[in-house]
Motif scaffolding. Structure first.
Motif, PDB file in Angstrom:
ATOM      1  N   MET A 103       1.018  -1.190   0.076  1.00 21.87           N
ATOM      2  CA  MET A 103      -0.028   0.201  -0.084  1.00 21.87           C
ATOM      3  C   MET A 103       0.798   1.061   0.049  1.00 21.87           C
ATOM      4  N   ILE A 104       1.960   1.147   0.735  1.00 20.49           N
ATOM      5  CA  ILE A 104       2.751   2.656   0.885  1.00 20.49           C
ATOM      6  C   ILE A 104       4.201   2.188   0.473  1.00 20.49           C
ATOM      7  N   GLY A 105       4.506   1.052  -0.192  1.00 17.85           N
ATOM      8  CA  GLY A 105       6.077   0.839  -0.765  1.00 17.85           C
ATOM      9  C   GLY A 105       6.792   0.728   0.190  1.00 17.85           C
ATOM     10  N   ALA A 106       6.371   0.076   1.559  1.00 18.61           N
ATOM     11  CA  ALA A 106       7.381  -0.032   2.625  1.00 18.61           C
ATOM     12  C   ALA A 106       8.562  -1.013   2.701  1.00 18.61           C
ATOM     13  N   ASP A 107       9.444  -0.645   3.130  1.00 21.58           N
ATOM     14  CA  ASP A 107      10.663  -1.518   3.314  1.00 21.58           C
ATOM     15  C   ASP A 107      10.580  -2.591   4.421  1.00 21.58           C
ATOM     16  N   ALA A 108       9.668  -2.181   5.280  1.00 18.51           N
ATOM     17  CA  ALA A 108       9.793  -3.434   6.548  1.00 18.51           C
ATOM     18  C   ALA A 108       8.236  -3.246   7.014  1.00 18.51           C
ATOM     19  N   LEU A 109       7.813  -4.155   7.949  1.00 20.10           N
ATOM     20  CA  LEU A 109       6.710  -4.054   8.752  1.00 20.10           C
ATOM     21  C   LEU A 109       6.926  -4.011  10.217  1.00 20.10           C
ATOM     22  N   VAL A 110       6.230  -3.258  10.720  1.00 21.52           N
ATOM     23  CA  VAL A 110       5.915  -3.358  12.175  1.00 21.52           C
ATOM     24  C   VAL A 110       4.788  -3.949  12.855  1.00 21.52           C
ATOM     25  N   VAL A 111       4.680  -4.710  13.689  1.00 21.10           N
ATOM     26  CA  VAL A 111       3.981  -5.494  14.264  1.00 21.10           C
ATOM     27  C   VAL A 111       3.808  -4.931  15.932  1.00 21.10           C
ATOM     28  N   HIS A 112       2.614  -4.119  16.039  1.00 19.54           N
ATOM     29  CA  HIS A 112       2.624  -3.509  17.611  1.00 19.54           C
ATOM     30  C   HIS A 112       1.850  -4.457  18.470  1.00 19.54           C
ATOM     31  N   LEU A 113       2.463  -4.259  19.668  1.00 22.66           N
ATOM     32  CA  LEU A 113       1.971  -5.063  20.778  1.00 22.66           C
ATOM     33  C   LEU A 113       1.215  -3.897  21.672  1.00 22.66           C
ATOM     34  N   ASN A 114       0.063  -4.131  22.013  1.00 25.03           N
ATOM     35  CA  ASN A 114      -0.758  -3.173  22.861  1.00 25.03           C
ATOM     36  C   ASN A 114      -1.807  -3.582  23.850  1.00 25.03           C
ATOM     37  N   PRO A 115      -1.523  -4.729  24.434  1.00 26.89           N
ATOM     38  CA  PRO A 115      -2.171  -5.612  25.617  1.00 26.89           C
ATOM     39  C   PRO A 115      -2.709  -4.530  26.559  1.00 26.89           C
ATOM     40  N   LEU A 116      -2.236  -3.811  26.997  1.00 25.79           N
ATOM     41  CA  LEU A 116      -2.621  -2.689  28.038  1.00 25.79           C
ATOM     42  C   LEU A 116      -3.859  -1.812  27.498  1.00 25.79           C
ATOM     43  N   GLN A 117      -3.638  -1.081  26.154  1.00 27.92           N
ATOM     44  CA  GLN A 117      -4.678  -0.501  25.838  1.00 27.92           C
ATOM     45  C   GLN A 117      -5.947  -1.238  25.446  1.00 27.92           C
ATOM     46  N   GLU A 118      -5.746  -2.647  24.968  1.00 29.07           N
ATOM     47  CA  GLU A 118      -7.054  -3.343  24.425  1.00 29.07           C
ATOM     48  C   GLU A 118      -7.732  -3.756  25.742  1.00 29.07           C
ATOM     49  N   ALA A 119      -6.892  -3.875  26.819  1.00 31.05           N
ATOM     50  CA  ALA A 119      -7.704  -4.351  28.174  1.00 31.05           C
ATOM     51  C   ALA A 119      -8.370  -3.275  28.808  1.00 31.05           C
ATOM     52  N   CYS A 120      -7.738  -1.824  28.543  1.00 29.70           N
ATOM     53  CA  CYS A 120      -8.577  -0.622  29.130  1.00 29.70           C
ATOM     54  C   CYS A 120      -9.650  -0.133  28.058  1.00 29.70           C
ATOM     55  N   GLN A 121      -9.712  -0.684  26.995  1.00 27.38           N
ATOM     56  CA  GLN A 121     -10.692  -0.388  25.855  1.00 27.38           C
ATOM     57  C   GLN A 121     -12.053  -1.191  25.797  1.00 27.38           C
ATOM     58  N   PRO A 122     -13.076  -0.803  26.220  1.00 24.08           N
ATOM     59  CA  PRO A 122     -14.293  -1.271  26.506  1.00 24.08           C
ATOM     60  C   PRO A 122     -14.506  -2.547  24.988  1.00 24.08           C
ATOM     61  N   GLU A 123     -14.138  -2.082  24.114  1.00 21.25           N
ATOM     62  CA  GLU A 123     -14.298  -3.009  22.568  1.00 21.25           C
ATOM     63  C   GLU A 123     -13.152  -3.576  22.412  1.00 21.25           C
TER      64      GLU A 123
END
Length: 226
Positions: A103-123
């Motif tokens: 989509m953006i001609g990227a050189d690499a991929l970031v995979v992000h970890l956000n368990p705290l955010q997901e745990a505090c997010q109602p959905e």
């Protein structure tokens, strides 16, 4: 001799003028495309790297789209695509990762970890069972470098070692001390219990400086981003 000082560094096969990365922060909103365009121009001008925010919404057709215009604005800049680790057990895999990069001609991929955010997010996605195995499969099946990053709570030395052993090209510890996505979710919550839940994690996480030092001590040769 100041004239001989060189802050340049090799990063994922490209040369940076300084060891700096504009990190992921622009996923979802309709104005993200315009913000990313300006960040790409700045990164190109300064000779530093750029990682876009989560492309989940764009891949699902629900948010701002990104396109090759980003690469045209930053032809010499390392550009990193971005998806969330939690989605790797919810239908996302190699195909979606490739689409995000293409989509953006990227050189690499970031995979992000956000368990705290997901745990505090109602959905939020609160079931992380199997994410480690899915992440390892993606890293080993994708013909591109994968950097695994946290989103403000830090990565321990033990976890950093595990990620590098999986084949990750680098680890972004993204430690505590900056934006706290748990608190941000608490601010947008409407239920008092959700707000209180998020507030309990106000000072939670590994501070960035400590996370960097401990990861570097455990992994002397690995790419470590703070």
């Amino acid at each position: 001799d100041h004239a001989r000082i060189d802050l340049g560094v090799d990063f994922l096969g490209r040369r940076l003028k300084a060891p700096l990365l504009i990190s992921s922060m622009t996923g979802g909103p309709a104005r993200a495309e315009a913000i990313n365009a300006r960040l790409a121009e700045a990164a190109q001008h300064l000779g530093i790297a750029l990682a876009v925010g989560s492309q989940r919404a764009a891949l699902e057709g629900e948010g701002a789209g990104l396109d090759m215009a980003l690469r045209l604005k930053a032809p010499d800049t390392p550009i990193l695509a971005n998806i969330g680790a939690a989605q790797l057990t919810r239908g996302f895999g190699r195909d979606e990762a490739c689409r995000a990069m293409d989509m953006i001609g990227a050189d690499a991929l970031v995979v992000h970890l956000n368990p705290l955010q997901e745990a505090c997010q109602p959905e939020g996605d609160r079931d992380w069972w199997g994410v480690g195995a899915a992440l390892q499969a993606l890293i080993r099946g994708l013909d591109a470098p994968v950097i695994v990053k946290e989103t403000g709570a830090g990565i321990s030395a033990v976890t950093a070692q595990r990620l590098i052993a999986m084949g990750a090209a680098g680890v972004d510890v993204a430690g505590a001390g900056g934006a706290n996505w748990g608190l941000i979710e608490g601010e947008r919550a409407t239920d008092a219990a959700d707000k209180a839940h998020a507030a309990a994690f106000a000072a939670w996480g590994i501070p960035s400086a400590r996370a960097i030092a401990e990861a570097r001590n455990a992994l002397p040769e690995a790419l470590i981003i703070g």
